[in-house]
Design a protein around this motif. Structure first.
Motif, short mmCIF file in Angstrom:
data_model
loop_
_atom_site.label_atom_id
_atom_site.label_comp_id
_atom_site.label_asym_id
_atom_site.label_seq_id
_atom_site.Cartn_x
_atom_site.Cartn_y
_atom_site.Cartn_z
N ALA A 1 78.97 6.01 48.65
CA ALA A 1 79.53 7.33 48.81
C ALA A 1 81.17 7.23 49.12
CB ALA A 1 78.88 8.32 49.51
N ASN A 2 81.81 7.83 48.67
CA ASN A 2 83.26 7.79 49.07
C ASN A 2 84.16 6.75 48.79
OD1 ASN A 2 82.84 10.56 50.38
ND2 ASN A 2 82.00 9.69 52.27
N GLY A 3 83.60 5.80 48.01
CA GLY A 3 84.61 4.57 47.57
C GLY A 3 84.36 3.59 48.63
N TRP A 4 83.30 3.57 49.50
CA TRP A 4 82.90 2.55 50.35
C TRP A 4 82.08 1.58 49.77
CZ3 TRP A 4 82.06 4.91 55.97
CH2 TRP A 4 82.93 5.47 56.62
N LYS A 5 82.12 0.33 50.25
CA LYS A 5 81.28 -0.74 49.60
C LYS A 5 80.86 -1.55 50.81
CE LYS A 5 82.58 -0.67 45.02
NZ LYS A 5 82.82 -1.44 43.76
N THR A 6 79.87 -2.17 50.54
CA THR A 6 79.38 -3.29 51.54
C THR A 6 80.17 -4.58 51.21
OG1 THR A 6 77.61 -4.23 50.16
CG2 THR A 6 76.94 -2.19 51.52
N PRO A 7 80.29 -5.52 52.34
CA PRO A 7 80.80 -6.73 51.93
C PRO A 7 80.38 -7.38 50.73
CG PRO A 7 80.61 -6.65 54.26
CD PRO A 7 80.01 -5.28 53.51
N LYS A 8 78.91 -7.36 50.79
CA LYS A 8 78.43 -7.84 49.27
C LYS A 8 78.82 -7.52 48.07
CE LYS A 8 73.78 -9.67 47.93
NZ LYS A 8 73.98 -10.95 48.12
N GLN A 9 79.03 -6.33 48.01
CA GLN A 9 79.60 -5.61 47.01
C GLN A 9 80.84 -5.96 46.61
OE1 GLN A 9 78.42 -1.77 48.22
NE2 GLN A 9 76.96 -1.24 46.58
N ILE A 10 81.83 -5.94 47.50
CA ILE A 10 83.04 -6.47 47.33
C ILE A 10 83.02 -7.84 46.87
CG2 ILE A 10 85.31 -6.91 48.58
CD1 ILE A 10 84.90 -4.01 47.87
N GLN A 11 82.35 -8.59 47.58
CA GLN A 11 82.27 -10.15 46.93
C GLN A 11 81.66 -10.11 45.41
OE1 GLN A 11 79.80 -12.36 49.81
NE2 GLN A 11 80.46 -11.18 51.49
N GLU A 12 80.69 -9.50 45.01
CA GLU A 12 80.35 -9.36 43.78
C GLU A 12 81.26 -8.99 42.89
OE1 GLU A 12 76.55 -7.31 43.98
OE2 GLU A 12 75.65 -9.22 44.77
N ASP A 13 81.78 -7.71 43.11
CA ASP A 13 82.74 -6.96 42.29
C ASP A 13 84.06 -7.68 42.07
OD1 ASP A 13 80.88 -4.97 42.01
OD2 ASP A 13 81.87 -3.62 43.27
#
Length: 77
Positions: free
Chosen positions: A2-14
């Motif tokens: 939600a709200n454009g927040w991501k986990t570090p793992k999601q950022i690393q993958e994306d």
């Protein structure tokens, strides 16, 4: 998330970056005007506000361009 927040793992993958690269950039981010990109509500949880993270990466890229520019062409502060 939600709200454009991501986990570090999601950022690393994306962004196709390693965990080490993420944590290096995150540490640098926390000492800039983009520190609000990192949300740490507890010692175990970290979230990234993706739009601010992108702003930080753009700023980081601009800083790198300035560093690589011929010293004679740099704008003096």
């Amino acid at each position: 998330m939600a709200n454009g927040w991501k986990t570090p793992k999601q950022i690393q993958e994306d962004y196709d970056i390693s965990q080490g690269t993420f944590y290096d950039w995150k540490q640098k981010c926390e000492s800039t005007q983009f520190q609000d990109a990192i949300i740490r509500p507890t010692g175990k949880n970290t979230f990234v506000v993706e739009q601010r993270w992108q702003d930080y990466l753009n700023w980081l890229s601009d800083q790198r361009k300035k560093d690589l520019l011929d010293p004679h062409l740099r704008v003096q502060k």
